[in-house]
Design a protein around this motif. Structure first.
Motif, PDB file in Angstrom:
ATOM      1  N   TYR A 111       0.869  -1.171   0.000  1.00  0.00           N
ATOM      2  CA  TYR A 111       0.000   0.000   0.000  1.00  0.00           C
ATOM      3  C   TYR A 111       0.908   1.222   0.000  1.00  0.00           C
ATOM      4  CZ  TYR A 111      -4.066   2.751   1.323  1.00  0.00           C
ATOM      5  OH  TYR A 111      -5.084   3.650   1.330  1.00  0.00           O
TER       6      TYR A 111
ATOM      7  N   PHE B  96       2.820  -8.743  -8.266  1.00  0.00           N
ATOM      8  CA  PHE B  96       2.665  -7.552  -7.423  1.00  0.00           C
ATOM      9  C   PHE B  96       1.179  -7.273  -7.299  1.00  0.00           C
ATOM     10  CE2 PHE B  96       1.497  -3.105  -7.320  1.00  0.00           C
ATOM     11  CZ  PHE B  96       2.252  -2.603  -6.282  1.00  0.00           C
TER      12      PHE B  96
ATOM     13  N   GLN C  85      -1.358  -4.315  -5.459  1.00  0.00           N
ATOM     14  CA  GLN C  85      -1.601  -3.215  -4.534  1.00  0.00           C
ATOM     15  C   GLN C  85      -2.902  -3.513  -3.825  1.00  0.00           C
ATOM     16  OE1 GLN C  85      -1.044   0.831  -5.929  1.00  0.00           O
ATOM     17  NE2 GLN C  85      -2.680   1.446  -4.551  1.00  0.00           N
ATOM     18  N   MET C  86      -2.880  -3.444  -2.495  1.00  0.00           N
ATOM     19  CA  MET C  86      -4.056  -3.801  -1.711  1.00  0.00           C
ATOM     20  C   MET C  86      -4.823  -2.552  -1.306  1.00  0.00           C
ATOM     21  SD  MET C  86      -3.927  -7.014  -1.850  1.00  0.00           S
ATOM     22  CE  MET C  86      -5.181  -7.503  -0.657  1.00  0.00           C
ATOM     23  N   GLU C  87      -6.001  -2.762  -0.706  1.00  0.00           N
ATOM     24  CA  GLU C  87      -6.843  -1.610  -0.382  1.00  0.00           C
ATOM     25  C   GLU C  87      -6.397  -0.908   0.894  1.00  0.00           C
ATOM     26  OE1 GLU C  87      -7.707  -4.729  -0.083  1.00  0.00           O
ATOM     27  OE2 GLU C  87      -9.052  -5.085   1.609  1.00  0.00           O
TER      28      GLU C  87
END
Lengths: 377, 311
Positions: free
Chosen positions: A29, A52, A54-56
């Motif tokens: 993140y 890869f 990207q998380m919340e």
């Protein structure tokens, strides 16, 4: 062999090290001053067949690397203070469920949002005790760009070997500083992979330790069906309320570190043979301390240098030995005194311990350390 | 009373000049317009999640805010303003508070669509008398343009870089306005900076003075992340609306209402072309991607028309 020098940032060296160590999964993140680690991973991981995401949020970043690690991929996330706080519950989860993973914390000023673009060393105690309950943890702290590469490789090796979450405790200076580095050829590196079961899936007990106290770990989706939980569990992976099981599990998790501390703990020391005063520093502050040693030695002051590279577990035995030899230990750090508490505990009634502290987002300068040394001479 | 720009602009500024947001950024005019919708005698408690708006509007010893201001942690401006509102309401009920305060939370798309979604959802569900405003600039601009779930498909960001293999972000933008409408709160609106700020102003007024929770999703372009020329801010917003990429609508008491129907719906290229983040889509080999985006917009627009009984 032709060597190639490169000018790179600590954050970039971290990604290079991770990929060299076999990182195949990154979930994270954006957060200053660690964002470059996510950005460069986004670019480089697909090129080596990695993933890869990207998380919340920060919690999700930590959760995703736990999930990915269970499928057998070497996994990492990176963050800074506020994100490190958010990840803590899952760091504890990784500790009790023995999930190999690397968590990079590029320290910035805190608490809370603090000083997002300034360096600090205020997360030393959080790296050790940020999550609740007794739990094992390993934390490494680099003080140069090249060492960031080396320690990232080492972080992966240790987490794979001992199934303990490993924290790479950087700081904003090391993360953003650019230095000329020469990276080793991959053939020069020792890369360790986790132990996998050699027995059949029917005979597999997921949390049955071997003599080294580490249980072999099966990858999900390979026919070894088993349960993973953050609850206290027995060798089968099922939750248990038994006093005996709880006691055994927590003691084994802690003993994993104790049993292997000689392998885990590393440090650097200089001019300690005849030292009367010892400067003990880590991360970017160690660079100032080293400069201070040089300046003081040129004036004939008998001062030595000690830098824990493994910060947790702390190199207790060596520091205790040195404490008996020197008159004073000076501990400069960019907080109001965190690692110094360990030093004071070890030096109780043996040696004087002096502090140099700074928490305004500025680095500690060699002159400030020299001034303190001259005061105590 | 009909909207009169001159009159509205004569109301006192509650987010003053001198802040350090970029030239050509959508967020400051969004906040200024929303705060202008307050009655002159009313005050506000404003919250801001970590983000550009927060970091650039109160730099010690200066503040651009003329209202009480809380910078919360990144993930919980909804909950922080909930607490302030709940306490105020209790004090008011006991007669310990005279003045009227309104509670407004601001978050970017990162702080709203992603890390702050749980906090927003909780605040709306509990029914606080507050407005949550998302200034949606479609990526984490404060940390240097990382993708969020509000980033549109195929946009180039630093964590969804366009290259030889992938043409930018692979996922569609989350339809947060519809997600919030599904909370069945009294008022939900989607808007941006168009036509003398009329749509934004009127929706802000409704949101602030509707009892209970309200949510506004406001498209607020970012010249750094979207890579357009700074004077083009308003033109970009207008194109977003005229291409139906960002339709203006509101959901009041469960009734969906379309606020603007372009006389001539423009092709999506008109909106994408001035933005550097979509530059790669105009390479010959990416023509099919433009077609895909157009198809998606058409489908969502038709769907919205049906919901608003305009089909």
């Amino acid at each position: 062999m032709k060597r190639k020098h490169r000018l790179m940032q600590g954050n970039e060296a971290c990604v290079e090290g991770a990929i060299a160590a076999g990182m195949k999964f990154y979930a994270g993140y954006p957060i200053t001053p660690s964002t470059e680690i996510a950005e460069i991973s986004a670019e480089k991981l697909p090129l080596v067949g990695g993933k890869f995401i990207q998380m919340e949020d920060e919690i999700a970043g930590m959760a995703a690397i736990i999930g990915a690690s269970l499928t057998g991929l070497k996994s990492m996330t990176a963050t800074s203070g506020p994100g490190f706080s958010l990840k803590q519950e899952n760091i504890g989860y990784a500790a009790i469920a023995e999930i190999p993973c690397v968590i990079v914390n590029v320290q910035r000023g805190g608490p809370s949002t603090g000083l997002p673009t300034s360096p600090a060393q205020g997360d030393v105690m959080q790296a050790r005790w940020g999550t609740h309950g007794d739990h094992p943890i390993i934390a490494l702290t680099p003080s140069s760009v090249r060492e960031t590469f080396d320690l990232t490789v080492r972080a992966f090796n240790l987490t794979e070997k001992y199934r303990v979450p490993v924290i790479l405790l950087m700081d904003e200076v090391i993360g953003h500083m650019r230095e000329k580095v020469e990276l080793p050829d991959p053939s020069e590196l020792t890369i360790i992979d986790r132990k996998r079961p050699t027995c059949s899936s029917e005979d597999y007990l997921p949390f049955m330790p071997e003599a080294d106290l580490v249980p072999p770990m099966a990858d999900f989706c390979t026919g070894y069906r088993y349960h993973v939980t953050g609850l206290i569990h027995d060798e089968t992976g099922f939750p248990s309320n038994s006093y005996q099981v709880a006691d055994q599990l927590i003691r084994r998790l802690m003993d994993k570190i104790e049993m292997h501390k000689e392998d885990i703990i590393t440090w650097e020391e200089e001019n300690t043979e005849d030292a009367e005063i010892l400067l003990l520093a880590y991360g970017c502050t160690a660079r100032a301390a080293k400069a201070a040693v040089k300046a003081l030695r040129s004036k004939g002051v008998k001062v030595g240098f000690f830098r824990p590279i493994t910060i947790w577990p702390f190199p207790e035995e060596r520091v205790r030995e040195l404490a008996e030899k020197v008159k004073t230990i000076v501990v400069p750090e960019m907080n109001l005194g965190q690692l110094v508490l360990e030093v004071e505990r070890l030096c109780n009634n043996v040696t004087k311990v002096e502090r140099v502290n700074k928490i305004n987002g500025e680095i500690i300068y060699p002159e400030e350390i020299i001034r303190k040394v001259e005061e105590v001479l | 009373m009909a909207y009169n720009l001159k009159q509205v602009m004569n109301k006192p500024e509650r987010l003053t000049g001198g802040h350090r947001m970029c030239a050509g950024c959508g967020a400051p005019p969004v906040v200024r317009t929303i705060l202008r919708a307050l009655k002159p005698e009313d005050h506000a408690v404003c919250g801001a999640a970590t983000g550009c708006l927060e970091v650039s509007t109160f730099l010690y010893p200066y503040t651009a805010w003329r209202e009480s201001f809380i910078h919360s942690a990144f993930e919980n401006v909804g909950a922080t303003i909930s607490g302030a509102e709940a306490a105020y309401t209790a004090l008011k009920r006991k007669g310990k508070m005279d003045d009227t305060y309104k509670f407004i939370a601001f978050g970017g798309d990162g702080g709203t669509y992603d890390i702050g979604l749980q906090s927003l959802s909780g605040a709306m569900e509990r029914g606080h008398d507050m407005v949550y405003v998302c200034y949606d600039n479609e990526a984490y601009m404060n940390t240097g343009i990382q993708r969020s779930s509000g980033t549109p498909k195929y946009a180039d960001t630093t964590t969804s870089p366009q290259g030889t293999v992938l043409p930018g972000k692979q996922q569609f933008k989350k339809d947060l306005t519809a997600v919030m409408a599904a909370h069945h709160i009294p008022y939900v609106a989607q808007t941006t900076l168009t036509s003398n700020f009329k749509d934004l102003y009127e929706k802000a007024e409704k949101a602030i003075y509707t009892k209970g929770p309200a949510f506004m999703n406001v498209l607020a372009p970012c010249p750094r992340g979207w890579r357009y020329d700074t004077p083009d801010l308003m033109a970009i917003c207008k194109l977003a609306v005229d291409t139906c990429v960002w339709p203006l609508y509101e959901v009041e008491g469960g009734v969906w209402k379309l606020n603007y129907k372009p006389k001539k719906k423009l092709p999506v290229e008109n909106y994408l072309e001035p933005q550097g983040r979509f530059k790669h889509l105009f390479n010959k080999e990416n023509k099919h991607l433009l077609e895909e985006l157009q198809k998606d917009i058409d489908m969502k627009w038709e769907d919205l028309l049906r919901r608003c009984n305009e089909a």
